[in-house]
Design a protein around this motif. Structure first.
Motif, mmCIF file in Angstrom:
data_model
loop_
_atom_site.group_PDB
_atom_site.id
_atom_site.type_symbol
_atom_site.label_atom_id
_atom_site.label_comp_id
_atom_site.label_asym_id
_atom_site.label_seq_id
_atom_site.Cartn_x
_atom_site.Cartn_y
_atom_site.Cartn_z
ATOM 1 N N ILE A 212 0.821 -1.211 0.000
ATOM 2 C CA ILE A 212 0.000 0.000 0.000
ATOM 3 C C ILE A 212 0.858 1.265 0.000
ATOM 4 O O ILE A 212 0.614 2.196 -0.759
ATOM 5 N N PHE A 213 1.881 1.282 0.860
ATOM 6 C CA PHE A 213 2.553 2.568 1.110
ATOM 7 C C PHE A 213 3.874 2.769 0.374
ATOM 8 O O PHE A 213 4.288 3.897 0.161
ATOM 9 N N LEU A 214 4.538 1.660 -0.019
ATOM 10 C CA LEU A 214 5.831 1.814 -0.686
ATOM 11 C C LEU A 214 5.771 2.742 -1.912
ATOM 12 O O LEU A 214 6.600 3.656 -2.029
ATOM 13 N N PRO A 215 4.783 2.552 -2.813
ATOM 14 C CA PRO A 215 4.775 3.448 -3.980
ATOM 15 C C PRO A 215 4.635 4.918 -3.601
ATOM 16 O O PRO A 215 5.239 5.777 -4.238
ATOM 17 N N MET A 216 3.857 5.188 -2.557
ATOM 18 C CA MET A 216 3.679 6.599 -2.175
ATOM 19 C C MET A 216 4.974 7.178 -1.609
ATOM 20 O O MET A 216 5.340 8.319 -1.909
ATOM 21 N N VAL A 217 5.666 6.370 -0.799
ATOM 22 C CA VAL A 217 6.922 6.841 -0.216
ATOM 23 C C VAL A 217 7.953 7.079 -1.325
ATOM 24 O O VAL A 217 8.651 8.094 -1.330
ATOM 25 N N LEU A 218 8.004 6.144 -2.278
ATOM 26 C CA LEU A 218 8.964 6.282 -3.380
ATOM 27 C C LEU A 218 8.677 7.528 -4.218
ATOM 28 O O LEU A 218 9.596 8.209 -4.661
ATOM 29 N N THR A 219 7.383 7.800 -4.421
ATOM 30 C CA THR A 219 7.011 8.979 -5.204
ATOM 31 C C THR A 219 7.479 10.250 -4.505
ATOM 32 O O THR A 219 8.050 11.147 -5.129
ATOM 33 N N LEU A 220 7.259 10.280 -3.188
ATOM 34 C CA LEU A 220 7.720 11.429 -2.405
ATOM 35 C C LEU A 220 9.228 11.583 -2.522
ATOM 36 O O LEU A 220 9.755 12.679 -2.714
ATOM 37 N N TYR A 221 9.933 10.451 -2.464
ATOM 38 C CA TYR A 221 11.394 10.436 -2.543
ATOM 39 C C TYR A 221 11.864 10.986 -3.892
ATOM 40 O O TYR A 221 12.688 11.905 -3.963
ATOM 41 N N LEU A 222 11.290 10.458 -4.979
ATOM 42 C CA LEU A 222 11.717 10.886 -6.313
ATOM 43 C C LEU A 222 11.422 12.367 -6.554
ATOM 44 O O LEU A 222 12.177 13.052 -7.243
ATOM 45 N N SER A 223 10.324 12.854 -5.956
ATOM 46 C CA SER A 223 9.935 14.243 -6.222
ATOM 47 C C SER A 223 10.989 15.236 -5.719
ATOM 48 O O SER A 223 10.952 16.396 -6.072
ATOM 49 N N MET A 224 11.911 14.746 -4.897
ATOM 50 C CA MET A 224 12.929 15.653 -4.360
ATOM 51 C C MET A 224 14.302 15.456 -4.993
ATOM 52 O O MET A 224 15.287 16.033 -4.555
ATOM 53 N N PHE A 225 14.364 14.627 -6.043
ATOM 54 C CA PHE A 225 15.635 14.383 -6.729
ATOM 55 C C PHE A 225 16.102 15.637 -7.457
ATOM 56 O O PHE A 225 15.313 16.283 -8.127
ATOM 57 N N ASP A 226 17.379 15.920 -7.342
ATOM 58 C CA ASP A 226 17.945 17.012 -8.130
ATOM 59 C C ASP A 226 18.526 16.425 -9.420
ATOM 60 O O ASP A 226 19.730 16.460 -9.661
ATOM 61 N N GLU A 227 17.616 15.844 -10.220
ATOM 62 C CA GLU A 227 18.022 15.183 -11.462
ATOM 63 C C GLU A 227 16.928 15.414 -12.488
ATOM 64 O O GLU A 227 15.795 15.719 -12.142
ATOM 65 N N GLN A 228 17.256 15.224 -13.773
ATOM 66 C CA GLN A 228 16.234 15.361 -14.808
ATOM 67 C C GLN A 228 15.375 14.106 -14.895
ATOM 68 O O GLN A 228 14.258 14.131 -15.382
ATOM 69 N N MET A 229 15.931 12.969 -14.483
ATOM 70 C CA MET A 229 15.177 11.718 -14.538
ATOM 71 C C MET A 229 15.618 10.833 -13.384
ATOM 72 O O MET A 229 16.324 11.286 -12.496
ATOM 73 N N ILE A 230 15.180 9.584 -13.416
ATOM 74 C CA ILE A 230 15.542 8.707 -12.312
ATOM 75 C C ILE A 230 17.013 8.318 -12.431
ATOM 76 O O ILE A 230 17.385 7.569 -13.337
ATOM 77 N N VAL A 231 17.849 8.858 -11.557
ATOM 78 C CA VAL A 231 19.231 8.409 -11.464
ATOM 79 C C VAL A 231 19.404 8.032 -10.006
ATOM 80 O O VAL A 231 19.204 8.868 -9.125
ATOM 81 N N PHE A 232 19.712 6.794 -9.801
ATOM 82 C CA PHE A 232 19.750 6.340 -8.417
ATOM 83 C C PHE A 232 21.144 5.863 -8.041
ATOM 84 O O PHE A 232 21.686 5.026 -8.731
ATOM 85 N N PRO A 233 21.765 6.340 -6.999
ATOM 86 C CA PRO A 233 21.269 7.420 -6.134
ATOM 87 C C PRO A 233 21.481 8.786 -6.789
ATOM 88 O O PRO A 233 22.387 8.929 -7.590
ATOM 89 N N PRO A 234 20.654 9.795 -6.442
ATOM 90 C CA PRO A 234 20.758 11.111 -7.079
ATOM 91 C C PRO A 234 21.958 11.898 -6.548
ATOM 92 O O PRO A 234 22.496 11.590 -5.489
ATOM 93 N N HIS A 235 22.349 12.919 -7.303
ATOM 94 C CA HIS A 235 23.474 13.748 -6.869
ATOM 95 C C HIS A 235 23.101 14.680 -5.733
ATOM 96 O O HIS A 235 23.933 15.098 -4.959
ATOM 97 N N GLY A 236 21.829 15.037 -5.675
ATOM 98 C CA GLY A 236 21.411 15.942 -4.609
ATOM 99 C C GLY A 236 19.905 15.986 -4.532
ATOM 100 O O GLY A 236 19.208 15.301 -5.285
ATOM 101 N N TYR A 237 19.421 16.782 -3.609
ATOM 102 C CA TYR A 237 17.975 16.867 -3.424
ATOM 103 C C TYR A 237 17.510 18.316 -3.549
ATOM 104 O O TYR A 237 18.241 19.232 -3.203
ATOM 105 N N THR A 238 16.290 18.505 -4.044
ATOM 106 C CA THR A 238 15.764 19.853 -4.217
ATOM 107 C C THR A 238 14.238 19.834 -4.119
ATOM 108 O O THR A 238 13.614 18.804 -4.351
ATOM 109 N N LEU A 239 13.684 20.966 -3.795
ATOM 110 C CA LEU A 239 12.223 21.079 -3.786
ATOM 111 C C LEU A 239 11.731 21.871 -4.993
ATOM 112 O O LEU A 239 10.547 22.179 -5.118
#
Lengths: 280, 274
Positions: B28-55
């Protein structure tokens, strides 16, 4: 006291009834009429009365396959939903924690977030170069779950599970806890008390919840489209595809009715699976 | 004390149970947590792990999805108002009057909840085109049609909630008001409606969420220039998955979550959803 529809009631109920007549009954009637029409590439729809759209569905293996996949996914999801929903619902029903209402809210919240939004998380996880793939990469392997049946099943399960937990929770709330206590007082282990006392009482409710999940799975749109990819077909996306890409309205109308009829047929058949004495 | 066989099966059962609990919560909750996580990536796309975080992605939502959000809001607000205007009287009518065919009518009024959205959307579109051919009035691809379609799916929820809020309602106050000379309209306005207030507020919020989140019906009724948020997110996801779309998803979760928290103050959600 039953009487004929009084004038006051007609005034109160009339407008709402006319909305359902105009926006649901009439459109569905016309949809059925159109499902008997013929499709033509240049003229699009030719008025006639033929069962050709329905026979086409049942004679071409491609469409059979789509229906089979849809039923398979919906049924698998329903079974998994029971397996994962039971423990959660049981815990939620029997907890005395003061956070109970918060926990309830957390289960209800996802119900109202569209399935598209909730599928985003799985796409992040499953995508090529996504999280699972990247983590696997550290170990020198690759995981590519995107555009597979497994991904669609996991995504749909995730969408349906909160419904399951919520309905099962209310089923368990309706079963008197003293029955379990009595069974345990007479020497039954907790698991034995559950399977011999609670389970038979809960079975009709479990069946209804499973059917609900099955129906939701049959009609799923966003998860198969996003996690299944362009080559994965289920019924609801096929209805839209025939309408949108092929402009074949008669056939897509027939598909919509086949989907509704199959769902109805299977859900009423499944009712016979429950032993008579347990039926709701 | 030696471990007996029953002890062992009990222990294995408990571990299996914990495993299932964990899997359920994750599903139930993993996809929501992951979405929140990705929304703060300082990247143009999914690069894991990201170089930094941004709002910063949250600030860019309006640029891409602003028009769609505005359309969705307009539809939802008008659909809520209309569904309250038609649904509240229907709820009062159903709970107050006993007449032949009442059960059937109640089932009919709630039936939009049981027909799959994909069939409803296609059917309404086809009817709209048919009416256009007959009358010449443009309906398909208009905001009007979307609002009417949303009225169909929000109204049953309003009726349901109004019925629920009237089940334990005492008719004696209404009778007292009537015997003191209040007209039937006055009784509804001054006695019945105030008693239903929490149910009505909840119905409005519910209707809003149902309309805002709809996808299947919208698919058939949107047109270039009039696209709802749900449809534009789906179309966007068909081409890319990036932190921007994750940020939109999170924003939607927050809006719905806030509405639900508000709703929870007026009705017991668990009761209503049964």
């Amino acid at each position: 006291m039953r009487q004929k529809l009084p004038l006051a009631a007609a005034g109160l109920l009339g407008p709402a009834t006319s909305v359902v007549v105009l926006m649901l009954a009439a459109p569905l009637a016309l949809l059925f009429r159109d499902s008997l029409n013929r499709f033509d590439v240049t003229e699009l729809m030719i008025e006639t009365v033929t069962a050709a759209n329905y026979t086409r569905f049942f004679t071409e293996t491609f469409y059979w396959e789509v229906l089979r996949t849809t039923i398979l996914v919906a049924a698998t999801v329903a079974v998994l939903c029971v397996a994962l929903g039971l423990p959660l619902a049981w815990r939620l029903a029997r907890t005395t924690s003061r956070w109970k209402s918060l926990m309830m809210l957390l289960v209800i919240l996802p119900l109202f977030i569209g399935s598209t939004v909730r599928t985003v998380g799985w796409m992040i996880l499953f995508a090529r170069n996504g999280m699972m793939d990247s983590v696997a990469g550290l170990f020198g392997t690759r995981v590519d779950l995107m555009y597979t049946t497994t991904a669609v099943i996991i995504g749909t399960l995730s969408v349906n599970l909160p419904f399951m937990v919520l309905t099962l929770q209310s089923v368990f709330e309706g079963i008197d806890d003293r029955l379990t206590e009595a069974a345990q007082g007479l020497g039954a282990t907790p698991s034995r008390a559950f399977w011999r006392v609670v389970w038979p009482l809960a079975l009709p409710g479990v069946m209804i919840s499973a059917i609900l999940s099955f129906i939701l799975g049959m009609n799923a749109y966003a998860t198969p489209v996003l996690l299944g990819g362009p080559r994965f077909q289920m019924m609801a996306p096929l209805v839209f595809w025939e309408f949108n890409t092929n402009s074949n309205w008669p056939f897509s109308a027939a598909l919509a009715f086949i989907l509704m009829a199959t769902t109805l047929l299977l859900t009423s058949l499944s009712n016979f699976l429950v032993p008579r004495r347990y039926r709701a | 004390m030696s471990l007996t066989e029953t002890d062992w099966t009990d222990w294995a059962g408990r571990v299996a149970l914990l495993g299932l609990l964990g899997l359920g919560i994750a599903a139930i909750f993993l996809p929501m947590v992951l979405t929140l996580y990705l929304s703060m990536f300082d990247e143009q796309m999914i690069v894991f792990p990201p170089h930094g975080y941004t709002l910063a992605w949250y600030g860019r939502i309006a640029g891409t999805f602003g028009a769609a959000i505005w359309t969705s809001l307009q539809i939802a607000v008008v659909a809520v108002a209309l569904s309250l205007a038609l649904g509240i009287p229907a709820g009062i009518g159903l709970s107050r009057h006993r007449f032949r065919g009442r059960e059937a009518l109640s089932t009919f009024l709630l039936s939009p909840l049981t027909v799959p959205g994909i069939a409803v959307g296609l059917a309404i579109y086809i009817l709209a085109i048919w009416l256009e051919e007959k009358s010449g009035v443009t309906l398909a691809g208009s905001l009007r049609l979307l609002i009417l379609a949303h009225l169909l799916i929000t109204m049953p929820w309003v009726i349901r909630l109004c019925l629920a809020s009237l089940t334990n309602h005492e008719r004696t106050t209404e009778e007292a008001a009537a015997s003191l000379g209040a007209s039937p309209m006055m009784v509804i306005w001054r006695v019945t409606l105030p008693a239903m207030r929490p149910g009505i507020i909840a119905a409005g919020l519910f209707a809003f969420i149902i309309s805002f989140e709809n996808l299947e019906i919208n698919l058939f009724l949107v047109a270039p220039g009039i696209t709802t948020l749900s449809v534009s997110v789906l179309q966007y996801l068909g081409y890319h998955i990036d932190p921007l779309v994750a940020a939109v998803a999170v924003a939607q979760m927050v809006i719905v979550g806030a509405a639900l928290l508000l709703l929870d103050r007026f009705v017991r959600l668990g009761q209503v959803l049964k």
